[in-house]
Design a protein around this motif. Structure first.
Motif, PDB file in Angstrom:
ATOM      1  N   SER A 195     -54.839 -59.619 -35.333  1.00 16.19           N
ATOM      2  CA  SER A 195     -55.363 -58.267 -35.145  1.00 16.19           C
ATOM      3  C   SER A 195     -55.769 -57.974 -33.709  1.00 16.19           C
ATOM      4  CB  SER A 195     -56.565 -58.038 -36.075  1.00 16.19           C
ATOM      5  OG  SER A 195     -57.591 -58.986 -35.805  1.00 16.19           O
ATOM      6  N   ARG A 196     -56.025 -59.013 -32.916  1.00 12.54           N
ATOM      7  CA  ARG A 196     -56.418 -58.786 -31.520  1.00 12.54           C
ATOM      8  C   ARG A 196     -55.328 -58.062 -30.730  1.00 12.54           C
ATOM      9  NH1 ARG A 196     -57.254 -64.560 -29.272  1.00 12.54           N
ATOM     10  NH2 ARG A 196     -55.419 -64.841 -30.604  1.00 12.54           N
ATOM     11  N   PHE A 197     -54.086 -58.265 -31.124  1.00 17.76           N
ATOM     12  CA  PHE A 197     -52.972 -57.749 -30.330  1.00 17.76           C
ATOM     13  C   PHE A 197     -52.194 -56.653 -31.049  1.00 17.76           C
ATOM     14  CE2 PHE A 197     -53.285 -62.352 -29.087  1.00 17.76           C
ATOM     15  CZ  PHE A 197     -53.972 -62.121 -27.901  1.00 17.76           C
ATOM     16  N   ARG A 198     -52.726 -56.141 -32.135  1.00 23.54           N
ATOM     17  CA  ARG A 198     -51.982 -55.173 -32.931  1.00 23.54           C
ATOM     18  C   ARG A 198     -51.562 -53.950 -32.111  1.00 23.54           C
ATOM     19  NH1 ARG A 198     -50.791 -54.883 -38.230  1.00 23.54           N
ATOM     20  NH2 ARG A 198     -51.856 -56.869 -38.428  1.00 23.54           N
ATOM     21  N   SER A 199     -52.451 -53.447 -31.266  1.00 24.90           N
ATOM     22  CA  SER A 199     -52.093 -52.274 -30.462  1.00 24.90           C
ATOM     23  C   SER A 199     -51.017 -52.617 -29.446  1.00 24.90           C
ATOM     24  CB  SER A 199     -53.336 -51.718 -29.748  1.00 24.90           C
ATOM     25  OG  SER A 199     -53.870 -52.656 -28.843  1.00 24.90           O
ATOM     26  N   ASP A 200     -51.038 -53.851 -28.926  1.00 25.58           N
ATOM     27  CA  ASP A 200     -49.996 -54.281 -27.982  1.00 25.58           C
ATOM     28  C   ASP A 200     -48.654 -54.405 -28.678  1.00 25.58           C
ATOM     29  OD1 ASP A 200     -51.587 -54.843 -25.463  1.00 25.58           O
ATOM     30  OD2 ASP A 200     -52.632 -56.139 -26.884  1.00 25.58           O
ATOM     31  N   PHE A 201     -48.646 -54.940 -29.905  1.00 26.24           N
ATOM     32  CA  PHE A 201     -47.404 -55.025 -30.666  1.00 26.24           C
ATOM     33  C   PHE A 201     -46.806 -53.631 -30.861  1.00 26.24           C
ATOM     34  CE2 PHE A 201     -49.545 -58.777 -33.044  1.00 26.24           C
ATOM     35  CZ  PHE A 201     -49.199 -59.660 -32.045  1.00 26.24           C
ATOM     36  N   HIS A 202     -47.666 -52.728 -31.266  1.00 25.89           N
ATOM     37  CA  HIS A 202     -47.194 -51.366 -31.547  1.00 25.89           C
ATOM     38  C   HIS A 202     -46.649 -50.700 -30.285  1.00 25.89           C
ATOM     39  CE1 HIS A 202     -47.528 -46.999 -32.300  1.00 25.89           C
ATOM     40  NE2 HIS A 202     -47.156 -47.334 -33.522  1.00 25.89           N
ATOM     41  N   LYS A 203     -47.334 -50.890 -29.175  1.00 30.43           N
ATOM     42  CA  LYS A 203     -46.898 -50.288 -27.909  1.00 30.43           C
ATOM     43  C   LYS A 203     -45.528 -50.828 -27.496  1.00 30.43           C
ATOM     44  CE  LYS A 203     -48.296 -49.683 -23.072  1.00 30.43           C
ATOM     45  NZ  LYS A 203     -49.343 -49.994 -22.054  1.00 30.43           N
ATOM     46  N   ALA A 204     -45.344 -52.158 -27.590  1.00 33.46           N
ATOM     47  CA  ALA A 204     -44.066 -52.759 -27.198  1.00 33.46           C
ATOM     48  C   ALA A 204     -42.946 -52.307 -28.125  1.00 33.46           C
ATOM     49  CB  ALA A 204     -44.180 -54.285 -27.210  1.00 33.46           C
ATOM     50  N   GLU A 205     -43.225 -52.271 -29.423  1.00 37.66           N
ATOM     51  CA  GLU A 205     -42.218 -51.842 -30.387  1.00 37.66           C
ATOM     52  C   GLU A 205     -41.790 -50.396 -30.127  1.00 37.66           C
ATOM     53  OE1 GLU A 205     -39.735 -51.675 -33.816  1.00 37.66           O
ATOM     54  OE2 GLU A 205     -40.488 -53.311 -32.582  1.00 37.66           O
ATOM     55  N   THR A 206     -42.763 -49.533 -29.852  1.00 38.19           N
ATOM     56  CA  THR A 206     -42.454 -48.131 -29.568  1.00 38.19           C
ATOM     57  C   THR A 206     -41.612 -48.007 -28.305  1.00 38.19           C
ATOM     58  OG1 THR A 206     -44.495 -47.388 -30.642  1.00 38.19           O
ATOM     59  CG2 THR A 206     -43.447 -45.861 -29.086  1.00 38.19           C
ATOM     60  N   GLU A 207     -41.956 -48.791 -27.286  1.00 39.68           N
ATOM     61  CA  GLU A 207     -41.228 -48.723 -26.015  1.00 39.68           C
ATOM     62  C   GLU A 207     -39.786 -49.199 -26.180  1.00 39.68           C
ATOM     63  OE1 GLU A 207     -40.433 -48.280 -21.853  1.00 39.68           O
ATOM     64  OE2 GLU A 207     -41.855 -47.375 -23.256  1.00 39.68           O
ATOM     65  N   VAL A 208     -39.557 -50.249 -26.972  1.00 40.13           N
ATOM     66  CA  VAL A 208     -38.188 -50.725 -27.202  1.00 40.13           C
ATOM     67  C   VAL A 208     -37.324 -49.605 -27.782  1.00 40.13           C
ATOM     68  CG1 VAL A 208     -36.767 -52.231 -28.662  1.00 40.13           C
ATOM     69  CG2 VAL A 208     -38.697 -53.182 -27.401  1.00 40.13           C
ATOM     70  N   HIS A 209     -37.879 -48.881 -28.725  1.00 36.68           N
ATOM     71  CA  HIS A 209     -37.095 -47.815 -29.349  1.00 36.68           C
ATOM     72  C   HIS A 209     -36.955 -46.595 -28.433  1.00 36.68           C
ATOM     73  CE1 HIS A 209     -36.357 -49.832 -33.113  1.00 36.68           C
ATOM     74  NE2 HIS A 209     -37.578 -50.321 -33.015  1.00 36.68           N
ATOM     75  N   ASP A 210     -37.925 -46.378 -27.570  1.00 35.41           N
ATOM     76  CA  ASP A 210     -37.781 -45.335 -26.549  1.00 35.41           C
ATOM     77  C   ASP A 210     -36.639 -45.687 -25.595  1.00 35.41           C
ATOM     78  OD1 ASP A 210     -39.834 -43.836 -27.601  1.00 35.41           O
ATOM     79  OD2 ASP A 210     -41.337 -44.484 -26.129  1.00 35.41           O
ATOM     80  N   ILE A 211     -36.576 -46.953 -25.220  1.00 34.55           N
ATOM     81  CA  ILE A 211     -35.499 -47.417 -24.340  1.00 34.55           C
ATOM     82  C   ILE A 211     -34.144 -47.188 -25.013  1.00 34.55           C
ATOM     83  CG2 ILE A 211     -34.430 -49.481 -23.335  1.00 34.55           C
ATOM     84  CD1 ILE A 211     -37.326 -50.545 -22.946  1.00 34.55           C
ATOM     85  N   ALA A 212     -34.059 -47.550 -26.289  1.00 37.18           N
ATOM     86  CA  ALA A 212     -32.805 -47.373 -27.022  1.00 37.18           C
ATOM     87  C   ALA A 212     -32.400 -45.914 -27.081  1.00 37.18           C
ATOM     88  CB  ALA A 212     -32.944 -47.936 -28.437  1.00 37.18           C
ATOM     89  N   ASN A 213     -33.367 -45.047 -27.298  1.00 32.11           N
ATOM     90  CA  ASN A 213     -33.060 -43.611 -27.403  1.00 32.11           C
ATOM     91  C   ASN A 213     -32.701 -42.996 -26.052  1.00 32.11           C
ATOM     92  OD1 ASN A 213     -33.487 -43.488 -30.189  1.00 32.11           O
ATOM     93  ND2 ASN A 213     -35.685 -43.201 -29.949  1.00 32.11           N
ATOM     94  N   ASP A 214     -33.231 -43.569 -24.967  1.00 34.94           N
ATOM     95  CA  ASP A 214     -32.920 -43.065 -23.628  1.00 34.94           C
ATOM     96  C   ASP A 214     -31.550 -43.529 -23.137  1.00 34.94           C
ATOM     97  OD1 ASP A 214     -35.364 -41.797 -23.512  1.00 34.94           O
ATOM     98  OD2 ASP A 214     -36.334 -43.347 -22.297  1.00 34.94           O
TER      99      ASP A 214
END
Length: 252
Positions: A195-214
């Motif tokens: 749980s300490r890194f949950r927000s970091d996981f979410h941020k990285a996951e979102t960025e990967v899909h942003d990269i894919a969409n770009d």
């Protein structure tokens, strides 16, 4: 046929004893030369494999978020020798690899290291074109599983194709990688149980899909380099939270 390379760039380490975390971007696997303007030479093949290993070590360190481990292979690449019997057309690419290796060795950020590593791969692809060499990747077999492990494996498959789009280079492989990276995002319940890194996981996951969409199927090489460097940096931001556990090279 020349065998140019025989080293996958990434490994499949294990998280929490059983949860596999796929490092994002297996190299092109074994790349077999099918056409060439230079004759086969065993000594050159050995040199090319050695250079490819060092570039892969730089990438492994970047994606693991481990800047200190970038230094040694990058410094070796700064002294890159021209492989035997290479035509004059290869010289500018070798020079640029040395310059990029210096940038990697001196980089103070993951983004700078990722750009330097991807530039080296771009020069490999440019040299392949210049001397009329077309490496052909062999496909690695990967299990089809669900949850976090399956999601990371899908990332890895996509990144394999993106990397081939740069190193071969191949517009088809790049296009396939762009499409493959656009997979459904992870659910919060599928994140690693820390749980300490949950927000970091979410941020990285979102960025990967942003990269894919770009990214676009018809991206020019300069855009491929920027996209791939951005992808490496994003994955490193997550792997570096536990870089001795997650990411390439941790399972060795």
């Amino acid at each position: 046929m020349d065998r140019l390379y025989r080293r996958p760039l990434w490994n499949l380490p294990v998280f929490a004893g059983a949860l596999a975390i796929a490092a994002l971007a297996s190299g092109a696997g074994a790349l077999a030369q099918t056409t060439a303007s230079v004759p086969a030479n065993p000594a050159r093949i050995v040199e090319m494999r050695h250079h490819f290993v060092d570039i892969s070590l730089v990438q492994e360190s970047v994606i693991r978020g481990d800047l200190a481990s970038v230094r040694a292979p990058a410094r070796r690449l700064m002294q890159l020798a021209t492989p035997v019997d290479m035509p004059p057309a290869s010289a500018p690419f070798i020079t640029t690899i040395r310059v990029a290796a210096r940038r990697a060795a001196e980089a103070q950020t993951l983004r700078a290291s990722a750009l330097a590593a991807t530039t080296m791969l771009e020069q490999c692809g440019g040299c392949h074109q210049a001397v009329t060499v077309r490496p052909v990747p062999t496909s690695a077999s990967r299990p089809d599983v669900g949850g976090l492990v399956g999601h990371m494996l899908e990332h890895q498959r996509a990144a394999d194709q993106l990397l081939q789009g740069i190193v071969i280079p191949s517009a088809t492989a790049w296009s396939q990688g762009v499409q493959a990276l656009r997979i459904a995002p992870l659910k919060a319940s599928e994140f690693p149980p820390d749980s300490r890194f949950r927000s970091d996981f979410h941020k990285a996951e979102t960025e990967v899909h942003d990269i894919a969409n770009d990214a676009r199927a018809d991206d020019a090489m300069a855009q491929r380099v920027d996209t791939y460097a951005r992808l490496l940096t994003t994955c490193a931001s997550c792997h570096s939270l536990h870089r001795r556990i997650w990411g390439p090279g941790t399972g060795q």
